[in-house]
Design a protein around this motif. Structure first.
Motif, PDB file in Angstrom:
ATOM      1  N   PRO A  39       0.955  -0.922   0.390  1.00 56.66           N
ATOM      2  CA  PRO A  39      -0.003  -0.270  -0.157  1.00 56.66           C
ATOM      3  C   PRO A  39       0.978   1.258   0.034  1.00 56.66           C
ATOM      4  CG  PRO A  39      -0.852  -1.568   1.359  1.00 56.66           C
ATOM      5  CD  PRO A  39       0.448  -1.902   0.954  1.00 56.66           C
ATOM      6  N   ARG A  40       0.848   2.082  -0.672  1.00 60.15           N
ATOM      7  CA  ARG A  40       1.195   3.223  -1.076  1.00 60.15           C
ATOM      8  C   ARG A  40       1.120   4.383  -0.064  1.00 60.15           C
ATOM      9  NH1 ARG A  40       1.247   6.875  -6.071  1.00 60.15           N
ATOM     10  NH2 ARG A  40       3.223   9.061  -5.347  1.00 60.15           N
ATOM     11  N   SER A  41       0.407   4.309   0.676  1.00 61.63           N
ATOM     12  CA  SER A  41       0.318   5.227   1.814  1.00 61.63           C
ATOM     13  C   SER A  41       0.904   4.475   3.164  1.00 61.63           C
ATOM     14  CB  SER A  41      -1.151   5.380   3.103  1.00 61.63           C
ATOM     15  OG  SER A  41      -1.833   3.550   3.131  1.00 61.63           O
ATOM     16  N   LEU A  42       1.396   3.307   3.188  1.00 57.68           N
ATOM     17  CA  LEU A  42       2.289   2.694   3.782  1.00 57.68           C
ATOM     18  C   LEU A  42       3.716   3.247   3.855  1.00 57.68           C
ATOM     19  CD1 LEU A  42       0.101  -0.719   5.147  1.00 57.68           C
ATOM     20  CD2 LEU A  42       0.203   1.384   6.131  1.00 57.68           C
ATOM     21  N   ALA A  43       3.893   2.296   2.353  1.00 61.93           N
ATOM     22  CA  ALA A  43       5.079   2.460   1.751  1.00 61.93           C
ATOM     23  C   ALA A  43       5.817   4.164   2.433  1.00 61.93           C
ATOM     24  CB  ALA A  43       4.964   2.586   0.390  1.00 61.93           C
ATOM     25  N   GLU A  44       4.632   5.492   1.853  1.00 60.58           N
ATOM     26  CA  GLU A  44       5.852   6.776   2.357  1.00 60.58           C
ATOM     27  C   GLU A  44       5.230   7.002   3.710  1.00 60.58           C
ATOM     28  OE1 GLU A  44       2.822   8.577   0.027  1.00 60.58           O
ATOM     29  OE2 GLU A  44       3.719   8.112  -2.319  1.00 60.58           O
ATOM     30  N   SER A  45       4.590   6.394   4.832  1.00 59.16           N
ATOM     31  CA  SER A  45       5.010   6.621   5.538  1.00 59.16           C
ATOM     32  C   SER A  45       5.999   6.031   6.695  1.00 59.16           C
ATOM     33  CB  SER A  45       4.341   5.802   6.313  1.00 59.16           C
ATOM     34  OG  SER A  45       2.599   6.352   6.258  1.00 59.16           O
ATOM     35  N   MET A  46       7.137   5.071   5.783  1.00 63.76           N
ATOM     36  CA  MET A  46       8.286   4.279   6.099  1.00 63.76           C
ATOM     37  C   MET A  46       9.245   5.909   6.688  1.00 63.76           C
ATOM     38  SD  MET A  46       9.011   1.163   3.989  1.00 63.76           S
ATOM     39  CE  MET A  46       8.743   2.039   2.023  1.00 63.76           C
ATOM     40  N   PRO A  47       9.998   5.385   7.268  1.00 62.39           N
ATOM     41  CA  PRO A  47      11.099   6.556   7.855  1.00 62.39           C
ATOM     42  C   PRO A  47      12.255   6.905   6.672  1.00 62.39           C
ATOM     43  CG  PRO A  47      10.469   4.379   9.713  1.00 62.39           C
ATOM     44  CD  PRO A  47      10.465   3.933   8.211  1.00 62.39           C
ATOM     45  N   GLN A  52      14.349   5.918   1.326  1.00 60.30           N
ATOM     46  CA  GLN A  52      15.295   5.979   0.160  1.00 60.30           C
ATOM     47  C   GLN A  52      15.704   4.474   0.078  1.00 60.30           C
ATOM     48  OE1 GLN A  52      17.731   7.629   2.811  1.00 60.30           O
ATOM     49  NE2 GLN A  52      18.264   9.690   1.941  1.00 60.30           N
ATOM     50  N   VAL A  53      15.905   3.360   0.327  1.00 61.90           N
ATOM     51  CA  VAL A  53      16.654   1.271   0.431  1.00 61.90           C
ATOM     52  C   VAL A  53      15.236   1.122  -0.937  1.00 61.90           C
ATOM     53  CG1 VAL A  53      16.736  -0.296   0.821  1.00 61.90           C
ATOM     54  CG2 VAL A  53      18.017   1.323   1.864  1.00 61.90           C
ATOM     55  N   PHE A  54      14.008   1.602  -0.348  1.00 60.71           N
ATOM     56  CA  PHE A  54      13.037   0.814  -1.665  1.00 60.71           C
ATOM     57  C   PHE A  54      12.911   1.499  -2.791  1.00 60.71           C
ATOM     58  CE2 PHE A  54       8.041  -0.023  -1.789  1.00 60.71           C
ATOM     59  CZ  PHE A  54       8.317  -1.597  -1.789  1.00 60.71           C
ATOM     60  N   ALA A  55      12.827   2.634  -2.696  1.00 62.30           N
ATOM     61  CA  ALA A  55      13.030   3.506  -3.851  1.00 62.30           C
ATOM     62  C   ALA A  55      13.969   2.761  -4.766  1.00 62.30           C
ATOM     63  CB  ALA A  55      13.133   4.958  -3.914  1.00 62.30           C
ATOM     64  N   GLY A  56      15.327   2.794  -3.845  1.00 68.13           N
ATOM     65  CA  GLY A  56      16.248   2.210  -5.163  1.00 68.13           C
ATOM     66  C   GLY A  56      16.039   0.609  -5.275  1.00 68.13           C
ATOM     67  N   GLY A 138      -2.373  11.601   4.235  1.00 68.49           N
ATOM     68  CA  GLY A 138      -1.104  11.870   5.444  1.00 68.49           C
ATOM     69  C   GLY A 138      -0.136  10.375   6.089  1.00 68.49           C
ATOM     70  N   ARG A 139       0.188  10.652   6.263  1.00 70.54           N
ATOM     71  CA  ARG A 139       1.090   9.950   7.366  1.00 70.54           C
ATOM     72  C   ARG A 139       0.647   8.673   7.757  1.00 70.54           C
ATOM     73  NH1 ARG A 139       5.051   8.492  10.738  1.00 70.54           N
ATOM     74  NH2 ARG A 139       7.158   7.583  10.044  1.00 70.54           N
ATOM     75  N   VAL A 140       0.875   7.066   8.054  1.00 69.37           N
ATOM     76  CA  VAL A 140       0.274   6.794   8.825  1.00 69.37           C
ATOM     77  C   VAL A 140       1.090   6.168  10.192  1.00 69.37           C
ATOM     78  CG1 VAL A 140      -0.934   4.288   9.328  1.00 69.37           C
ATOM     79  CG2 VAL A 140      -1.442   6.312   7.170  1.00 69.37           C
ATOM     80  N   GLU A 141       1.191   6.496  11.176  1.00 65.70           N
ATOM     81  CA  GLU A 141       2.083   6.368  12.426  1.00 65.70           C
ATOM     82  C   GLU A 141       2.190   4.526  11.864  1.00 65.70           C
ATOM     83  OE1 GLU A 141       4.057   8.242  13.807  1.00 65.70           O
ATOM     84  OE2 GLU A 141       3.280  10.353  12.564  1.00 65.70           O
ATOM     85  N   PRO A 142       3.614   4.334  12.391  1.00 67.11           N
ATOM     86  CA  PRO A 142       4.382   2.459  12.734  1.00 67.11           C
ATOM     87  C   PRO A 142       3.790   2.414  14.705  1.00 67.11           C
ATOM     88  CG  PRO A 142       6.244   3.722  12.557  1.00 67.11           C
ATOM     89  CD  PRO A 142       4.617   4.522  12.242  1.00 67.11           C
ATOM     90  N   ARG A 143       3.191   1.194  14.533  1.00 72.20           N
ATOM     91  CA  ARG A 143       3.380   1.449  16.422  1.00 72.20           C
ATOM     92  C   ARG A 143       4.879   1.107  16.654  1.00 72.20           C
ATOM     93  NH1 ARG A 143       2.256  -5.064  14.714  1.00 72.20           N
ATOM     94  NH2 ARG A 143       4.045  -5.427  14.480  1.00 72.20           N
ATOM     95  N   PRO A 144       4.039   1.288  17.874  1.00 70.14           N
ATOM     96  CA  PRO A 144       5.534   2.136  18.432  1.00 70.14           C
ATOM     97  C   PRO A 144       6.256   0.184  18.632  1.00 70.14           C
ATOM     98  CG  PRO A 144       3.916   2.365  19.622  1.00 70.14           C
ATOM     99  CD  PRO A 144       3.166   1.806  18.794  1.00 70.14           C
TER     100      PRO A 144
END
Length: 148
Positions: A39-47, A52-56, A138-144
């Motif tokens: 899901p794009r919303s989750l990928a764009e919410s990654m640190p 950067q690594v995923f885009a590469g 917007g950004r989806v906060e990951p679980r702690p």
């Protein structure tokens, strides 16, 4: 077998030559036998570093396989549901119909017209509303992270 020389390294299990398949062959969100959906919303919410690594990695994938004729994909959020719990629209999207038979009983049929033997136990992949937010939300906060 015990080591005779403690300076000798311990024997190691060889690393898998198919780590992605190994991971995706077990139950994983968004993974099926033929496709992996991120899901794009989750990928764009990654640190940032992960992005950067995923885009590469995606750039490498597209560079290596960009010469193939990629189709456009339509991703439909779906969930395994009991056939008897579906509405008419979900039944149609899953390739089933429900109608009254000659005895006046509700009968479920698949796309070929074959009656479903036990509709109360029959599960199908049916479309559902997407439970994940859209990228525009917007950004989806990951679980702690779990405490150490």
């Amino acid at each position: 077998m015990a080591r005779t020389d403690p300076r000798q390294p311990l024997p190691r299990t060889p690393a898998s030559t198919t780590p992605l398949a190994d991971y995706l062959d077990r139950p994983a969100p968004g993974a099926g036998p033929d496709y992996l959906v991120v899901p794009r919303s989750l990928a764009e919410s990654m640190p940032l570093r992960w992005q950067q690594v995923f885009a590469g990695m995606l750039a490498d994938l597209h560079d290596a396989y960009g010469h193939l004729r990629w189709p456009d994909y339509r991703v439909v959020p779906s969930r395994w549901e009991l056939l008897t719990d579906l509405d008419e629209e979900q039944l149609a999207a899953a390739g089933y119909v429900a109608d009254l038979n000659a005895a006046g009983e509700l009968e479920y049929r698949d796309a070929s017209g074959t009656p479903v033997a036990d509709p109360l136990q029959h599960r199908v992949l049916a479309p559902v509303e997407d439970p994940l937010p859209a990228p525009s939300e917007g950004r989806v906060e990951p679980r702690p992270a779990a405490p150490l």
